[in-house]
Design an enzyme around this catalytic site. Structure first.
Site, PDB file in Angstrom:
ATOM      1  N   ASN A 299      -8.908 -47.316 -37.570  1.00 20.98           N
ATOM      2  CA  ASN A 299      -9.173 -45.881 -37.661  1.00 20.98           C
ATOM      3  C   ASN A 299      -8.178 -45.114 -36.773  1.00 20.98           C
ATOM      4  OD1 ASN A 299     -10.236 -43.283 -37.045  1.00 20.98           O
ATOM      5  ND2 ASN A 299     -12.294 -43.957 -37.632  1.00 20.98           N
ATOM      6  N   ASP A 356     -17.195 -49.599 -31.646  1.00 25.23           N
ATOM      7  CA  ASP A 356     -18.041 -49.406 -32.820  1.00 25.23           C
ATOM      8  C   ASP A 356     -18.919 -48.207 -32.521  1.00 25.23           C
ATOM      9  OD1 ASP A 356     -18.531 -50.589 -35.502  1.00 25.23           O
ATOM     10  OD2 ASP A 356     -20.596 -50.411 -34.798  1.00 25.23           O
ATOM     11  N   SER A 357     -19.024 -47.356 -33.481  1.00 29.82           N
ATOM     12  CA  SER A 357     -19.687 -46.090 -33.189  1.00 29.82           C
ATOM     13  C   SER A 357     -20.406 -45.591 -34.434  1.00 29.82           C
ATOM     14  CB  SER A 357     -18.653 -45.066 -32.729  1.00 29.82           C
ATOM     15  OG  SER A 357     -17.492 -45.146 -33.531  1.00 29.82           O
ATOM     16  N   PHE A 436     -12.101 -36.483 -36.583  1.00 36.61           N
ATOM     17  CA  PHE A 436     -12.220 -37.291 -37.799  1.00 36.61           C
ATOM     18  C   PHE A 436     -13.706 -37.486 -38.090  1.00 36.61           C
ATOM     19  CE2 PHE A 436     -13.690 -41.290 -35.960  1.00 36.61           C
ATOM     20  CZ  PHE A 436     -13.308 -41.156 -34.627  1.00 36.61           C
ATOM     21  N   GLY A 437     -14.000 -38.188 -39.150  1.00 43.35           N
ATOM     22  CA  GLY A 437     -15.382 -38.552 -39.456  1.00 43.35           C
ATOM     23  C   GLY A 437     -16.298 -37.337 -39.576  1.00 43.35           C
ATOM     24  N   HIS A 464     -19.093 -39.125 -27.107  1.00 51.17           N
ATOM     25  CA  HIS A 464     -19.617 -40.482 -26.925  1.00 51.17           C
ATOM     26  C   HIS A 464     -18.500 -41.460 -26.551  1.00 51.17           C
ATOM     27  CE1 HIS A 464     -18.144 -39.666 -30.867  1.00 51.17           C
ATOM     28  NE2 HIS A 464     -18.375 -40.866 -31.356  1.00 51.17           N
TER      29      HIS A 464
END
Ligand code: ITT
Length: 489
Positions: A299, A356-357, A436-437, A464
Site C-alpha cells: 500500500n 495491519d490496520s 488513502f482508504g 492510529h
C-alpha cells in the site's frame, strides 16, 4: 559442483547416451557463485583445485593435495553451483544471459545472497570432499527461478544417463525432469564448494584436518551477484562469461546494517563481495551504521506515512520489491501484521516492518475491521467508501475508530508489536484529496477536517498508524529495545 556435474567431463564415467554426443563437443552453461579473484576464499579454493578459473591459469597446490585428486573438480575452477551445467546450442547465449539477468533483477535490491553453517563433508564414500553450506532464502529463490527460466535452453542434462540407469524414476522426479531437464531437482539442492574430487588418498583424517583449517574463516559468506560460466564445445576447461550483480547488493552478515558511505549509497560491485559475512562493505570504518528495514506493504499510502513518521530514526527503509505478500488469513491485526512482517524478514533476511490496520464502525458491529482492505469485495478505495456509506445509510450512530498494529520482525524470529487507535465519526460523504482508504470519510475526535484534508504530518500526529509508529520511535530512540522473547514457530 557435484559428482554429477563432473559426469559431463569424465571420459571414464558411465557411458554417455548417444543423443548427447561426446560431452566435450557440446557447449555448456552454468550459473555459479564464484568469489571475486581478490578474495581470500577464492585464493584458498583455487589453490586447493590447482586452477584459477578467472585467470584461466593453473596455480600451485598445497603439499597435502595432489592433482590426480582433482581431475573431476578442477575443470570448473572454484565455484558453487546455483544452476547445474547443462548443454545448450551456442545460438542461445544472448537469451541465456538475458534470462540470468532477469532472474537476478527479480530479487529485491540488496537481497541477501548468503551462505551459512559451513562444514567440511566427505561424500560418495569419501571420494568427494566439499565445503557444505546452507543457502539464504533469497538464494534458494534465485536457484528456483533460474532452474525454471533456463530450462528452455537446455538441450541435454548431465543426469540423463542416470535416468536411463533407472534413477529418479518416481513420478514427481519424472515430472520435474521433463519440466526442468534436471533430475537433481529443486528440492535436492545442496549448496557446496567442491574441494577434492576424486580423493583416493589413504589419510582422510589429515584431509579433513587440512581442509577444516583452511576453510574455517569461510563458514559464512555473502555474494553481491552470480556468475555465468561457459564451457565451449571441444574445450575441457570452464571460463567466466559474465559476472551479474544484484541490484543494490550489500553483502552484509545480518543484512541489517549498512555502513554509511558518505556521498550516497552506491551499490557495491561484484568486487566488493565478501567471504566473511561478518565483514562490512568498504568505506569509512568509523562511520555510523544505519539500520536497514524492509517495509512490508503493498500500500503506497502506508509507505509514505511510515517513511515520514520514522524519519527521525535515520533508518534506511527498503521496499518489498517483487516478493509477493502472503495472504492475510489472520483474524486479528496482530496476526496479519506478523504474517506480513515475518514473511519479509525470513525471505529477505532483514528486519521487516508491517502494518495491519482497519476501520471499526460501531453501528456495524465493528465492521469492516481486519477485513477493511476487502470490504464488500470491492476492489478500489472509492468503491469501498461507497459501500460503507450504503451500509450506514439511515444510521444515526456514526462513531468509528481506526486501528493500526505495527510489527517489527527480525530475521531470527523476534517480534515487536505496537498498537495505535484514533476515534472519530463517519461523514455522509467524502471530503479531501489526501491520504488513502477511508480517510475522506473519517473525522477524528476534536477535529473538523477529515484525515484526507490533512497533511501527512498532521495526520501522523493524531492517526492510529502515527500513534503506533510513535510508540515504536519511542522504544527505539536509544537503540534496539530489550527483547521479550517471542519465537516464531
Ligand atoms: P498491505 O496489507 O499491503 O500493508 P493493505 O491496504 O492491504 O496493505 P491492510 O490489510 O492493513 O492494508 O488493510 C487496511 C485497510 O484499512 C486499507 O486498505 C484501508 O482501506 C484501511 N485503512 C487502514 N489505514 C488507513 C488509513 O490510515 N486511512 C484510511 N484507510 C485506512
Amino acid at each position: 559442483m557435484s559428482t554429477s556435474d563432473s559426469a559431463g567431463n569424465q571420459p571414464s564415467g558411465p557411458p554417455q547416451p548417444a543423443l548427447l554426443g561426446h560431452p566435450d563437443q557440446e557447449t555448456k552453461f552454468a550459473v555459479y557463485l564464484c568469489p571475486p579473484a581478490v578474495s581470500d576464499l577464492y585464493r584458498v579454493g583455487s589453490g586447493l583445485l590447482g586452477y584459477d578459473v578467472r585467470a584461466g591459469q593453473t596455480v600451485p597446490m598445497p603439499e597435502f593435495m595432489r592433482s590426480e585428486w582433482q581431475t573431476d573438480a578442477r575443470p570448473y575452477g572454484f565455484h558453487l553451483t546455483v544452476t547445474e551445467a547443462f548443454s545448450t546450442d551456442p545460438a542461445n547465449w544472448p537469451q541465456i544471459e538475458a534470462e540470468v539477468r532477469a532472474c537476478v533483477a527479480c530479487l529485491t535490491p540488496g537481497a541477501f545472497l548468503g551462505l551459512s553453517g559451513g562444514r567440511v563433508e566427505a561424500w560418495e564414500d569419501g571420494k568427494v570432499w566439499v565445503l557444505r553450506l546452507n543457502a539464504s532464502p533469497a538464494l534458494t529463490v534465485l536457484h528456483t527461478l533460474l532452474s525454471a527460466r533456463l530450462a528452455p535452453y537446455v538441450s541435454a542434462s548431465p543426469f540423463d544417463w542416470e535416468v536411463r540407469e533407472g534413477k529418479y524414476a518416481r513420478p514427481h522426479e519424472q515430472a520435474r525432469m521433463q519440466l526442468l531437464h534436471t533430475p537433481r531437482g529443486l528440492d535436492s539442492w545442496q549448496p557446496h564448494f567442491t574441494l577434492a574430487q576424486p580423493y583416493s588418498g589413504h589419510d582422510p583424517e589429515r584431509m579433513r584436518h587440512e581442509l577444516e583449517a583452511r576453510l574455517a574463516p569461510f563458514h559464512s559468506q555473502s555474494y553481491a551477484g552470480v556468475t555465468l560460466f561457459e564451457r565451449r564445445a571441444g574445450e575441457t576447461r570452464w571460463r567466466v562469461r559474465a559476472d551479474i550483480p544484484l541490484m543494490g547488493a550489500t553483502a552484509l552478515a545480518d543484512g541489517d546494517h549498512e555502513t554509511s558511505r558518505g556521498g550516497g549509497a552506491a551499490s557495491p560491485t561484484l568486487g566488493e563481495m565478501t567471504n566473511d559475512a561478518n565483514s562490512r562493505p568498504t568505506g569509512n570504518p568509523t562511520a555510523p551504521t544505519r539500520k536497514r528495514v524492509v517495509v512490508a506493504t503493498g500500500n503506497a499510502g502506508k509507505v509514505r506515512e511510515i517513511e515520514e513518521a520514522l524519519g527521525g530514526l535515520n533508518w534506511q527503509m527498503d521496499g518489498m520489491g517483487a516478493f509477493p505478500m502472503p495472504e492475510e488469513t489472520g483474524v486479528t491485526y496482530e496476526e496479519n501484521a506478523a504474517m506480513k512482517a515475518c514473511a519479509a524478514a525470513i525471505t529477505m533476511n532483514r528486519t521487516a516492518l508491517a502494518d495491519d490496520s482497519g476501520l471499526e464502525v460501531e453501528a456495524l458491529g465493528g465492521e469492516p475491521g481486519v477485513y477493511s482492505a476487502r470490504y464488500g469485495n470491492r476492489t478500489s478505495d472509492l468503491d469501498r467508501n461507497m459501500y460503507l456509506l450504503e451500509r450506514l445509510r439511515g444510521k444515526t450512530n456514526r462513531r468509528a475508530k481506526f486501528v493500526s498494529v505495527v510489527i517489527l520482525a527480525y530475521p531470527d524470529g523476534h517480534l515487536e508489536s505496537y498498537r495505535g487507535e484514533v476515534p472519530g465519526v463517519i461523514l455522509e460523504g467524502p471530503r479531501g484529496e489526501g491520504g488513502f482508504g477511508y480517510d475522506p470519510l473519517f473525522v477524528p475526535d476534536g477535529e473538523t477536517r477529515t484525515l484526507a484534508e490533512m497533511s501527512l504530518a498532521e495526520k501522523r500526529a493524531i492517526s492510529h498508524r502515527g500513534r503506533a509508529l510513535a510508540a515504536l520511535m519511542e522504544a527505539h530512540r536509544a537503540g534496539e529495545p530489550e527483547r521479550e522473547v517471542t519465537r516464531l514457530e
